[in-house]
Design a protein around this motif. Sequence first.
Motif, mmCIF file in Angstrom:
data_model
loop_
_atom_site.group_PDB
_atom_site.id
_atom_site.type_symbol
_atom_site.label_atom_id
_atom_site.label_comp_id
_atom_site.label_asym_id
_atom_site.label_seq_id
_atom_site.Cartn_x
_atom_site.Cartn_y
_atom_site.Cartn_z
ATOM 1 N N PHE A 9 38.661 34.165 48.426
ATOM 2 C CA PHE A 9 37.897 35.392 48.187
ATOM 3 C C PHE A 9 38.092 36.415 49.305
ATOM 4 N N PRO A 10 37.843 36.082 50.584
ATOM 5 C CA PRO A 10 38.114 37.093 51.626
ATOM 6 C C PRO A 10 39.586 37.458 51.727
ATOM 7 N N MET A 11 40.479 36.511 51.413
ATOM 8 C CA MET A 11 41.905 36.844 51.446
ATOM 9 C C MET A 11 42.241 37.863 50.369
ATOM 10 N N PHE A 12 41.668 37.686 49.185
ATOM 11 C CA PHE A 12 41.938 38.639 48.110
ATOM 12 C C PHE A 12 41.329 39.998 48.425
ATOM 13 N N ALA A 13 40.123 40.016 49.019
ATOM 14 C CA ALA A 13 39.506 41.290 49.402
ATOM 15 C C ALA A 13 40.375 42.028 50.417
ATOM 16 N N ALA A 14 40.986 41.277 51.352
ATOM 17 C CA ALA A 14 41.876 41.902 52.331
ATOM 18 C C ALA A 14 43.127 42.462 51.653
ATOM 19 N N ALA A 23 45.718 48.997 44.098
ATOM 20 C CA ALA A 23 46.102 48.886 42.692
ATOM 21 C C ALA A 23 45.671 47.559 42.081
ATOM 22 N N LEU A 24 45.382 46.555 42.914
ATOM 23 C CA LEU A 24 44.905 45.276 42.398
ATOM 24 C C LEU A 24 43.556 45.416 41.709
ATOM 25 N N LEU A 25 42.837 46.508 42.013
ATOM 26 C CA LEU A 25 41.524 46.749 41.422
ATOM 27 C C LEU A 25 41.608 47.730 40.254
ATOM 28 N N SER A 26 42.745 47.767 39.589
ATOM 29 C CA SER A 26 42.927 48.744 38.517
ATOM 30 C C SER A 26 42.110 48.413 37.276
ATOM 31 N N LEU A 47 42.453 37.887 37.197
ATOM 32 C CA LEU A 47 43.713 37.144 37.184
ATOM 33 C C LEU A 47 44.370 37.141 38.558
ATOM 34 N N HIS A 48 44.301 38.263 39.280
ATOM 35 C CA HIS A 48 44.854 38.300 40.634
ATOM 36 C C HIS A 48 44.052 37.382 41.561
ATOM 37 N N LEU A 49 42.764 37.300 41.345
ATOM 38 C CA LEU A 49 41.937 36.383 42.135
ATOM 39 C C LEU A 49 42.327 34.936 41.841
ATOM 40 N N ASP A 65 47.576 30.120 44.970
ATOM 41 C CA ASP A 65 48.396 30.168 46.180
ATOM 42 C C ASP A 65 47.727 29.407 47.316
ATOM 43 N N ARG A 66 46.424 29.565 47.435
ATOM 44 C CA ARG A 66 45.683 28.860 48.483
ATOM 45 C C ARG A 66 45.741 27.348 48.268
ATOM 46 N N LEU A 67 45.579 26.904 47.028
ATOM 47 C CA LEU A 67 45.663 25.472 46.736
ATOM 48 C C LEU A 67 47.060 24.928 47.025
#
Length: 327
Positions: free
Chosen positions: A113-118, A125-128, A135-137, A143-145
């Motif tokens: 979650f904090p990685m995606f917010a960063a 554009a990820l927040l389009s 899906l990006h989250l 990726d983290r797993l």
Amino acid sequence: MINAYTVENGQMLLREGVTDDVALRRAVWIDLLNPSQAEERAVQDALRIEVPTREEMQEIESSSRLYKEGEDLFLTANFLYGMEAGEFGSTAITYVLTGTTLVTVRYATPKAFPMFAARCQKVPALLSSADGVMLHLFEQIVDRLADILERLGLDMDRASSEAFRAARKGLKANQRDDSLKSALVTLGQVGEITTRGSETLLGLSRILTFIGAEKGTAIRKENQPTIKTLVRDVRSLVEHANFLNNRANFLLDAVLGIINVEQNSIIKTFTVVSVALMPPTLIASIYGMNFQHMPELEWSFGYPLAIMLMIATAVLPVLYFKRKGWL
């Protein structure tokens, strides 16, 4: 706590603790972390949705975790968290997807979650769109797993090397015990983490299957390829997690086998010592009896003879055991 994410003038804008209806409706992603009842009501009133309670999020039946109300999707799954702090666990996270907003409800913070917010800070554009954010989250979680599973593989390699090196080399007993204990702890953690990681992947797989079959407007057509890519990635990680789990079980059996061999060696040593001391103990017991008529008591060489006899009866069993290959 409410974190509302939106894009204004090409830049990501984060509003913390906002409860204003207009600001909440304009948000693309609303992240609820340990929300209070007032915060839940604010989101519910602004978006006209029913935010699941923490108790409802813990329910395990599929119909309570994946369902649709009108055009809104409610998706809940367990996710691994706490790897950095060393106190890992699983927490239920709910994703409420409306036509314009993604609402996440959680009571712990997986690092994704904090990685995606960063990432959103760097790439607004990820927040389009709301479904794109979700899906990006998911991609960030996958990726983290993958990183976690790679690290677990390295930990297993190190634990395996330490355990078998301790078995091969003539280390001191305390050093050998420390190596084997460290290997057991590492393999136990690997098994626990891979199990929780598999639980996360199973939840993601169910969510992706559910939204992949969704025919409504919550998931845009252009995001369908992303879903297919996520399904393939999740499937490959499930296979890798199963491989790591099977390998951890194999190494655990091997380490326990090494420990059993060490224990058997110690028990064998005590057994040989016990058997070797039985004849001398018998001889000493005989000459320790207080009978009046014992001819050997009057012999001048009786004492050294008894000593030599006890030594001989102790050495002979040891030589016999060596000849048989038991020592």
